[in-house]
Design a protein around this motif. Structure first.
Motif, PDB file in Angstrom:
ATOM      1  N   SER A  83       0.838  -1.200   0.000  1.00  0.00           N
ATOM      2  CA  SER A  83       0.000   0.000   0.000  1.00  0.00           C
ATOM      3  C   SER A  83       0.870   1.246   0.000  1.00  0.00           C
ATOM      4  O   SER A  83       2.040   1.211   0.380  1.00  0.00           O
ATOM      5  N   TYR A  85       0.904   5.235   1.519  1.00  0.00           N
ATOM      6  CA  TYR A  85       0.360   6.167   2.493  1.00  0.00           C
ATOM      7  C   TYR A  85       1.174   7.450   2.341  1.00  0.00           C
ATOM      8  O   TYR A  85       2.402   7.390   2.287  1.00  0.00           O
ATOM      9  N   THR A  87       1.412  11.961   3.314  1.00  0.00           N
ATOM     10  CA  THR A  87       0.915  13.218   3.887  1.00  0.00           C
ATOM     11  C   THR A  87       1.728  14.367   3.309  1.00  0.00           C
ATOM     12  O   THR A  87       2.771  14.161   2.679  1.00  0.00           O
ATOM     13  N   VAL A 119       2.121   2.838  11.337  1.00  0.00           N
ATOM     14  CA  VAL A 119       0.818   2.525  10.752  1.00  0.00           C
ATOM     15  C   VAL A 119       0.079   1.552  11.661  1.00  0.00           C
ATOM     16  O   VAL A 119       0.673   0.617  12.191  1.00  0.00           O
ATOM     17  N   ARG A 143      -9.091   3.265  -2.402  1.00  0.00           N
ATOM     18  CA  ARG A 143      -8.295   4.450  -2.062  1.00  0.00           C
ATOM     19  C   ARG A 143      -9.178   5.450  -1.346  1.00  0.00           C
ATOM     20  O   ARG A 143     -10.392   5.473  -1.534  1.00  0.00           O
ATOM     21  N   LEU A 241      -2.422   6.687  11.059  1.00  0.00           N
ATOM     22  CA  LEU A 241      -1.033   7.019  10.766  1.00  0.00           C
ATOM     23  C   LEU A 241      -0.507   7.951  11.850  1.00  0.00           C
ATOM     24  O   LEU A 241      -1.180   8.912  12.235  1.00  0.00           O
ATOM     25  N   TYR A 280      -4.450   7.424   1.070  1.00  0.00           N
ATOM     26  CA  TYR A 280      -4.231   5.980   1.205  1.00  0.00           C
ATOM     27  C   TYR A 280      -4.633   5.268  -0.076  1.00  0.00           C
ATOM     28  O   TYR A 280      -5.697   5.536  -0.636  1.00  0.00           O
TER      29      TYR A 280
END
Length: 329
Positions: A83, A85, A87, A119, A143, A241, A280
């Protein structure tokens, strides 16, 4: 009560289902956002990214993009998790007007991890060792986005829950907590928390705003076992997160603005902190996440394959934007 807490801390209450907690090294820092700005180089602002190394300018499952098939490694502890992730990043705005990117630091237990995040996937509240509820794992192509890079006020931010900042005294503390940027220097830096919605409509893997296909519980919260609304009846794992930013490097108030206001800014241009957001893209191999959520795992999970931190640190994403990162928002 204290004896129950002590027993739980020792793991004497075996969970019925799972809580996963694992570190992921930073795989890239660049202005890319295949969810909000697909195909755009550069994206609107800088991001820090973890997970599978197939992260790219465009990642459209409708056109056959598969994170698991495209990735050759992951920067996460569980090697079946490809996956992604990500920010925004945080900058320090000095009194002289210059911008310096705030570094990330790993948490206790994963100290040699290169930046990155912690995570979590949970079937129940974080401190509920029982983890007794059943959840449906995310599906291939799923997503979502939490938060909004454009908002600047507390009232605008109320539509999102549990996007918070912790002004850390040390790695061991989790207080005090703020909705916007902490207004004072923080000895241990900031922990930024992103908790995603936990109810799904059961049909759509995405939506135009990347939010409408998921929802918060109809009443109460995920932690209190609040029910999902009829429009979004499928209960998802709580994805959380944690990112620790080493703001302590900039605690000298002589470098802060002359009026004493806090000097930090998200790469989105926000100096309030209310625009906190995270993206995500699901990429667990086969049914590995569902098997883990159905198992009796607490933090670590023997049903999943793990890799060393040195292997995590080696998994990186090529620089596609090719621009300097310090001073770049």
């Amino acid at each position: 009560m204290h004896s129950k807490i002590f027993a739980a801390a020792l793991g004497l209450f075996a969970p019925a289902n799972a809580l996963l907690r694992f570190g992921c090294a930073q795989s890239s820092v660049q202005r890319l956002d295949p969810l909000v700005n697909p195909g755009q180089i550069p994206s609107s602002h800088l991001h820090q990214i973890i997970g599978g190394n197939s992260f790219n300018v465009t990642m459209d499952p409708a056109k056959g993009f598969d994170l698991v098939q495209k990735s050759t490694c992951t920067s996460c502890q569980f090697s079946e998790d490809f996956s992604n992730y990500w920010t925004a990043t945080i900058f320090f705005r000095a009194r002289n007007g210059s911008f310096m990117r705030v570094p990330q630091i790993p948490q206790q237990g994963i100290e040699s991890t290169k930046g990155g995040m912690m995570v979590y996937y949970m079937t129940d509240a974080l401190f509920d060792n029982a983890q007794k509820s059943k959840v449906t794992a995310f599906k291939p192509g799923f997503r979502m986005l939490i938060g909004d890079a454009t908002i600047r006020t507390r009232d605008q931010a109320r539509r999102f829950r549990q996007l918070t900042y912790i002004c850390m005294e040390s790695q061991a503390n989790r207080a005090p907590e703020y909705i916007g940027f902490p207004p004072m220097p923080c000895k241990g830096g900031w922990m930024v928390n992103h908790l995603f919605p936990t109810c799904w409509d059961g049909k759509n893997l995405d939506s135009p705003d990347h939010r409408s296909h998921v929802s918060y519980p109809e009443s109460g919260t995920f932690e209190s076992g609040g029910p999902c609304p009829a429009t979004h009846p499928v209960r998802l794992p709580q994805l959380m997160l944690e990112t620790v930013w080493d703001t302590s490097k900039f605690n000298n108030k002589n470098d802060w603005p002359a009026d004493g206001s806090q000097p930090f800014v998200w790469s989105s241009g926000d100096s309030t902190g209310f625009s906190s957001h995270a993206d995500y893209m699901f990429g667990w191999k086969d049914d590995s996440l569902q098997r883990a959520m159905d198992s009796s795992c607490y933090v670590n999970c023997p049903t999943l394959k793990t890799q060393s931190i040195s292997q995590q640190n080696k998994c990186t994403v090529p620089d596609m934007v090719k621009e300097p990162l310090d001073g770049c928002k």
